[in-house]
Design a protein around this motif. Sequence first.
Motif, PDB file in Angstrom:
ATOM      1  N   GLU A 170     -16.321  39.416  25.097  1.00 44.37           N
ATOM      2  CA  GLU A 170     -15.708  38.171  24.646  1.00 44.37           C
ATOM      3  C   GLU A 170     -16.072  37.807  23.207  1.00 44.37           C
TER       4      GLU A 170
ATOM      5  N   ARG B 260     -16.140  38.006  19.122  1.00 40.98           N
ATOM      6  CA  ARG B 260     -14.985  38.122  18.227  1.00 40.98           C
ATOM      7  C   ARG B 260     -15.297  38.966  16.999  1.00 40.98           C
TER       8      ARG B 260
ATOM      9  N   ARG C   1     -10.811  40.048  20.097  1.00 46.09           N
ATOM     10  CA  ARG C   1     -11.900  40.118  21.070  1.00 46.09           C
ATOM     11  C   ARG C   1     -12.553  41.486  20.943  1.00 46.09           C
TER      12      ARG C   1
END
Length: 538
Positions: free
Chosen positions: A178, A180, A198
């Motif tokens: 998750e 970035r 992601r």
Amino acid sequence: MTVPEFDLATLHEAIAHALAEEPCVITAQRSHSWRETTDRTRRFAAVLRASGLGGRKPVDNAWETGQDHLGIYLHNGAEYLEGLLGAHKASVAPFNVNYRYTSAELAYLLRDAQAKAVLFGGHFAETLAAALGELEQSPLLIQVDDGSGAPLLDGALDYETALAAADPAQGVPSSGPEDRHLLYTGGTTGMPKGVIWRAGDLVAGPLGVRKAASVDEVVERALRIRGRVLPAPPLMHGAGTGPALGGWMSGATIVFPSSPERFDAAALLDTCVQQEVTSTVIVGDAFGAPLVAELEARPRALPALKLILNSGAALRDSLKDRLRELVPGVRISDMLGSSETGLHAKRGSGSSTFAARGNTVLIDETRTRIIEPGSDEVGWLAQGGAIPVGYLGDPDKTSATFVTVDGRRFSIPGDRARLTEAGEFEFLGREATTINTGGEKVFAEEVEHVVRALHGVADAVVVGRPSERWGQEVVALYQPVDDTVTTEQLRDGCRDVLAGYKIPKVFLRVDRVRRHANGKTDYAWAKAAAVSALQERA
């Protein structure tokens, strides 16, 4: 069965454990093993955490990251990849900085990216200092000694000193799928935008780790593939970063030539020979033509080089054919891709069309319907599957680019194409470079491909400029091989393969077709030159 997701930092550490003493990064100055790279990137993560950076908060919107952001403002080299990987280990989202920006452009980027830290080379200290003067708050500064001799910027940490003082135990990865990753793209027009990936989609999409059942399976694959990858484009562009990180995910050693600040065909080829490079990445004619010229002037045996990947700009068939002659056994792959999709279509040898990779489709003009093969309809080239979540801080552009059709989510970066009966894509070009002339749409890249292939033309770019008669007229700026080619010959050559309305109304001779550092066409320069020539004629 649900396919597990992975992140860059976790996979790199697992592969590094298996390849501990093998070379991970090779530069002209030094070689770092996978074990050393793990240690150095953990130390960099520890430096970021010691400054209060790192971690991820839940977000409600696709245009947010929930993380701190680190700008990487460096030429190609080990430190670039170390900074990027170390940021991921600290759950800090890295973003690329175009080192050709002026101080004003840089200040805009740092503000837009909400930069909390910048890893930069001494060569750029002066420009960065000027940009910082326009910011309300200065980010954490970490300066790399890049041989420029620049003194340490006020308030900056020295990179090597900071790493030496850091505890690698404080930099053990805390990242996950998750987290970035930011990839800034200027696009064809407009201000730069941060594309938010992601980590799980980045790994499964652009980095090529698909349908693996476990980390062990990824490691086993890496041990089988290995090789040595030389990314020729700047890492500040996705065309450079993607193949480098994808190479790491395949267990490859990443190799850099001796002149990272610019493309040098001789240095690249010499490095390929010395380091037994197995694959390299180039960007169109701007890289391909100098490689051919250098190999013709100074032939080299390159038995290890098996793949040349071309992406980001067209590579003429004549150059591909000559490269195959000069490097026996090499395979040349043409790929379509963008910051918003990764690589998503591949052109076969001798073909003018591209075959889709995975979830690539053609979507109609209204962005509501998937076009079936065999239609003459011009549509939007779109990518599904592992794609970005949005643009940083821009809800409007996020909703316009990332759409849902038939219950599936797609990225539409702006490329126009047709879909053949065989299910392959006839690439036409970017919508932003489309020329509307006399009510007809002309795709600049389609005409460029024809003009560049004409006898006597070394390079060319096609743009539209204002016309009282046509609204816009098609203009070709061409760089000749010598003084023998005439405008009439160029026009006749175009007439053989292009409809009349697509043939340039004007051919402008230029000393050099300007391109960006990543090999892509400088359309802003070309349009200005075309308009200037019109004004001079008036």
